[in-house]
Design an enzyme around this catalytic site. Structure first.
Site, mmCIF file in Angstrom:
data_model
loop_
_atom_site.group_PDB
_atom_site.id
_atom_site.type_symbol
_atom_site.label_atom_id
_atom_site.label_comp_id
_atom_site.label_asym_id
_atom_site.label_seq_id
_atom_site.Cartn_x
_atom_site.Cartn_y
_atom_site.Cartn_z
ATOM 1 N N LYS A 1 -21.179 -11.080 51.273
ATOM 2 C CA LYS A 1 -21.220 -12.539 51.231
ATOM 3 C C LYS A 1 -22.304 -13.100 52.139
ATOM 4 C CE LYS A 1 -17.911 -13.392 48.355
ATOM 5 N NZ LYS A 1 -18.187 -13.939 47.070
ATOM 6 N N ARG B 1 -11.678 -7.004 47.476
ATOM 7 C CA ARG B 1 -12.697 -6.936 46.436
ATOM 8 C C ARG B 1 -13.981 -6.530 47.144
ATOM 9 N NH1 ARG B 1 -17.202 -8.745 45.581
ATOM 10 N NH2 ARG B 1 -16.946 -10.530 46.942
#
Length: 93
Positions: free
Chosen positions: A29, A63
């Site tokens: 991210k 995830r």
């Protein structure tokens, strides 16, 4: 970034209030890039650290992009910390 870190820090409270397994999806991210200054393809270490932090705070589902590396990191973390969370499901991956 601050909102993402606040959510990560509060995962335990979130999990407790929901009473359901919490999924964390922090792999690669932009938050990791902002903290480390790394490009997307160079965020493995940060992604592993974030995954460990999420599990330590109550996440039960992750995830991730780098499955084998994350499983290895979780196994080492569990062995080193004698973690209260049993990650036996990792042996099936």
């Amino acid at each position: 970034m601050d909102d993402n870190l606040a959510l990560l820090r509060a995962l335990g409270k979130i999990q407790t209030s929901l009473g359901l397994p919490v999924l964390a999806g922090l792999s690669r991210k932009s938050m990791i890039g902002a903290i480390t200054g790394r490009a997307v393809e160079e965020r493995l270490a940060g992604s592993l650290a974030a995954a460990l932090a999420a599990v330590a705070r109550g996440a039960r589902i992750l995830r991730v992009h780098d499955v084998a590396e994350t499983v290895d990191a979780l196994k080492v973390w569990q062995a080193a910390s004698n973690a209260q969370y049993q990650l036996n499901e990792l042996d099936k991956i």
